[in-house]
Design a protein around this motif. Structure first.
Motif, PDB file in Angstrom:
ATOM      1  N   ARG A 142      89.377  18.156  39.033  1.00  0.00           N
ATOM      2  CA  ARG A 142      90.771  18.269  38.610  1.00  0.00           C
ATOM      3  C   ARG A 142      90.899  18.168  37.093  1.00  0.00           C
ATOM      4  NH1 ARG A 142      95.383  14.620  41.386  1.00  0.00           N
ATOM      5  NH2 ARG A 142      94.572  15.745  43.196  1.00  0.00           N
ATOM      6  N   LEU A 143      90.024  17.359  36.478  1.00  0.00           N
ATOM      7  CA  LEU A 143      90.041  17.214  35.020  1.00  0.00           C
ATOM      8  C   LEU A 143      89.434  18.416  34.306  1.00  0.00           C
ATOM      9  CD1 LEU A 143      88.986  13.469  34.807  1.00  0.00           C
ATOM     10  CD2 LEU A 143      91.152  14.399  33.990  1.00  0.00           C
ATOM     11  N   GLY A 144      88.809  19.319  35.062  1.00  0.00           N
ATOM     12  CA  GLY A 144      88.216  20.507  34.455  1.00  0.00           C
ATOM     13  C   GLY A 144      86.745  20.398  34.168  1.00  0.00           C
TER      14      GLY A 144
ATOM     15  N   CYS B 291      91.511  10.032  38.625  1.00  0.00           N
ATOM     16  CA  CYS B 291      91.752  10.685  37.331  1.00  0.00           C
ATOM     17  C   CYS B 291      92.210   9.667  36.287  1.00  0.00           C
ATOM     18  CB  CYS B 291      92.813  11.774  37.478  1.00  0.00           C
ATOM     19  SG  CYS B 291      92.252  13.260  38.340  1.00  0.00           S
ATOM     20  N   THR B 292      92.987   8.678  36.709  1.00  0.00           N
ATOM     21  CA  THR B 292      93.481   7.653  35.791  1.00  0.00           C
ATOM     22  C   THR B 292      92.343   6.977  35.052  1.00  0.00           C
ATOM     23  OG1 THR B 292      95.435   7.236  37.169  1.00  0.00           O
ATOM     24  CG2 THR B 292      94.778   5.491  35.646  1.00  0.00           C
ATOM     25  N   LEU B 293      91.331   6.540  35.781  1.00  0.00           N
ATOM     26  CA  LEU B 293      90.249   5.803  35.132  1.00  0.00           C
ATOM     27  C   LEU B 293      89.272   6.739  34.417  1.00  0.00           C
ATOM     28  CD1 LEU B 293      87.377   5.841  37.023  1.00  0.00           C
ATOM     29  CD2 LEU B 293      88.984   4.700  38.569  1.00  0.00           C
TER      30      LEU B 293
ATOM     31  N   GLY C 155      85.475  20.473  30.598  1.00  0.00           N
ATOM     32  CA  GLY C 155      84.284  21.054  30.003  1.00  0.00           C
ATOM     33  C   GLY C 155      83.050  20.184  30.104  1.00  0.00           C
ATOM     34  N   MET C 156      83.206  18.901  30.435  1.00  0.00           N
ATOM     35  CA  MET C 156      82.045  18.024  30.589  1.00  0.00           C
ATOM     36  C   MET C 156      81.359  18.314  31.926  1.00  0.00           C
ATOM     37  SD  MET C 156      83.664  14.488  28.993  1.00  0.00           S
ATOM     38  CE  MET C 156      82.132  13.563  28.995  1.00  0.00           C
TER      39      MET C 156
END
Length: 435
Positions: free
Chosen positions: A158-160, A123-125, A134-135
């Motif tokens: 996790r980012l959605g 997730c960091t990168l 949404g992507m």
């Protein structure tokens, strides 16, 4: 295309920008916890003294470990042997190294806590590269035991992001997914990104205009700048490289969008030493050496002072304008110490050859073979042009001359028909030593 994503650049501002003194204290606390956990491992408890008092004490008294050591420890009682620091029954995932070198793969497992931590590093990168909720994304790999891009897929979720699974698809089907679903984020090896472009061209599809990729995350193999340019132009997207290891469960370094071709070390996740390849003593900033890794996040399958064979050059954090306080690897993973081959006294690596060959637009695929001919070492470069019938007659001569000028070695260049050379989805194996 802008180099920098808009909005908050940090996934975790606290850890990505903490002062170096606090970062060092963080690593020391995490190392102490990891060492205490390692007492539960037969392998590690026999190798690590009980009274480690500082980083200096740690590096002085804990011996280096190699992949051969770890494989031997597992073979005592497969699949994990003497290595686990927790009952493997607590594992929610099993993985293993790719085995592309032909050696016995190394097997690992992760608990729920381990995998949660591993995905967070991804997730960091991804956040740094502008990936947001949404992507739409895909991880273009085989979804096998090789850890590959499993972490990237879970991090996108996790980012959605909306993630489309493509593990069972061939290259043509993945090209259709890229176009039909207007995919914005993709992870794959550099070799496979080129394979997708090759397939799209055969299908009459221009992915730079018909697709919608914004970010391509590559990893698992070194990639020269000629390859980066070919991928960026072919997809019309930014290409960022990352490096990870099954032995760590996740990524340990990523290309900074604010300082292209410089890679931040994810220092809260791992302690990274850089040692001279022969003396095995520490080298300073700007000096080439082999990276030695200690993991700080796993509780079940741990790693301490691991001799990775990765060649790197470390640079200080303040040379990057992004604001992160993590040191850098200049150019990422430059190569591998075990990939270096001597040919008539000249040191050659696969990435050196690829950097030259990818500069020729006529080349579709290639393969390097090292042979002995009447007692002399010979480098044979097998080149597959896009169209052998229409390739310029002097293509082999021009490639040979460029290799000679760049590397100092005259290869024997052979042009072969389309489809004659193997294709790869995971790590490419184009460098064969038959001597």
């Amino acid at each position: 295309m802008s180099n920098l994503p808009s909005g908050q650049p940090y996934w975790n501002p606290r850890t990505e920008t903490m002062p170096r003194e606090e970062l060092s204290a963080w690593q020391w606390r995490k190392l102490q916890v990891a060492l205490a956990q390692a007492r539960n491992s037969k392998f590690w408890s026999d190798r690590i003294p009980e009274d480690i008092s500082s980083f200096e004490d740690y590096t002085a008294r804990v011996p280096l470990v190699t992949k051969k050591d770890l494989v031997a420890a597992e073979e005592v009682s497969p699949p994990f042997g003497l290595l686990p620091s927790i009952d493997p029954a607590a594992g929610i995932r099993f993985h293993q190294t790719s085995g592309t070198s032909g050696n016995t793969p190394l097997r690992t497992f992760d608990t729920l806590r381990d995998w949660t931590w591993a995905v967070d590093q991804w997730c960091t990168l991804l956040h740094a590269y502008g990936v947001r909720s949404g992507m739409r994304g895909i991880a273009a790999f085989g979804y096998g035991l090789f850890i590959g891009f499993w972490g990237l897929q879970d991090a996108m979720m996790r980012l959605g992001c909306t993630v489309l699974p493509t593990g069972s698809m061939d290259s043509a089907a993945r090209v259709r997914v890229l176009v039909d679903y207007q995919i914005e984020v993709m992870g794959c090896t550099p070799t496979y990104a080129l394979r997708l472009l090759e397939t799209a061209k055969d299908m009459g599809i221009d992915l730079a205009t018909e697709g919608n990729l914004r970010v391509v995350v590559t990893g698992a193999e070194p990639r020269p700048q000629a390859t980066v340019r070919a991928i960026e132009e072919g997809f019309g997207a930014r290409v960022y490289d990352v490096a990870g290891m099954t032995e760590l469960a996740t990524v340990f370094t990523f290309e900074c969008p604010a300082n292209r071709n410089n890679f931040h070390i994810i220092e809260p996740a791992a302690i990274e030493e850089v040692l001279h390849p022969e003396t095995r003593q520490p080298v300073g900033y700007g000096e080439r050496g082999v990276r030695v890794m200690t993991g700080l996040g796993r509780e079940g399958w741990q790693i301490f002072r691991y001799w990775t064979e990765d060649i790197v050059v470390r640079r200080p954090w303040h040379e990057c304008p992004c604001g992160r306080t993590w040191d850098l690897y200049e150019g990422g993973i430059i190569g591998r110490a075990d990939d270096m081959r001597k040919i008539r006294g000249i040191s050659v690596t696969p990435v050196m050859v690829e950097d030259v060959v990818r500069g020729f637009a006529e080349v579709r695929e290639f393969q390097t073979v090292l042979r002995a001919d009447r007692g002399l070492d010979v480098m044979v470069l097998r080149v597959e042009p896009w169209d052998l019938a229409t390739a310029r007659a002097d293509l082999a001569q021009r490639i040979g001359a460029e290799i000679k000028q760049s590397i100092g070695l005259q290869p024997r260049v052979e042009l072969v028909a389309a489809g004659a050379l193997p294709r790869f989805e995971a790590k490419a194996v184009r460098f064969h030593d038959e001597r």
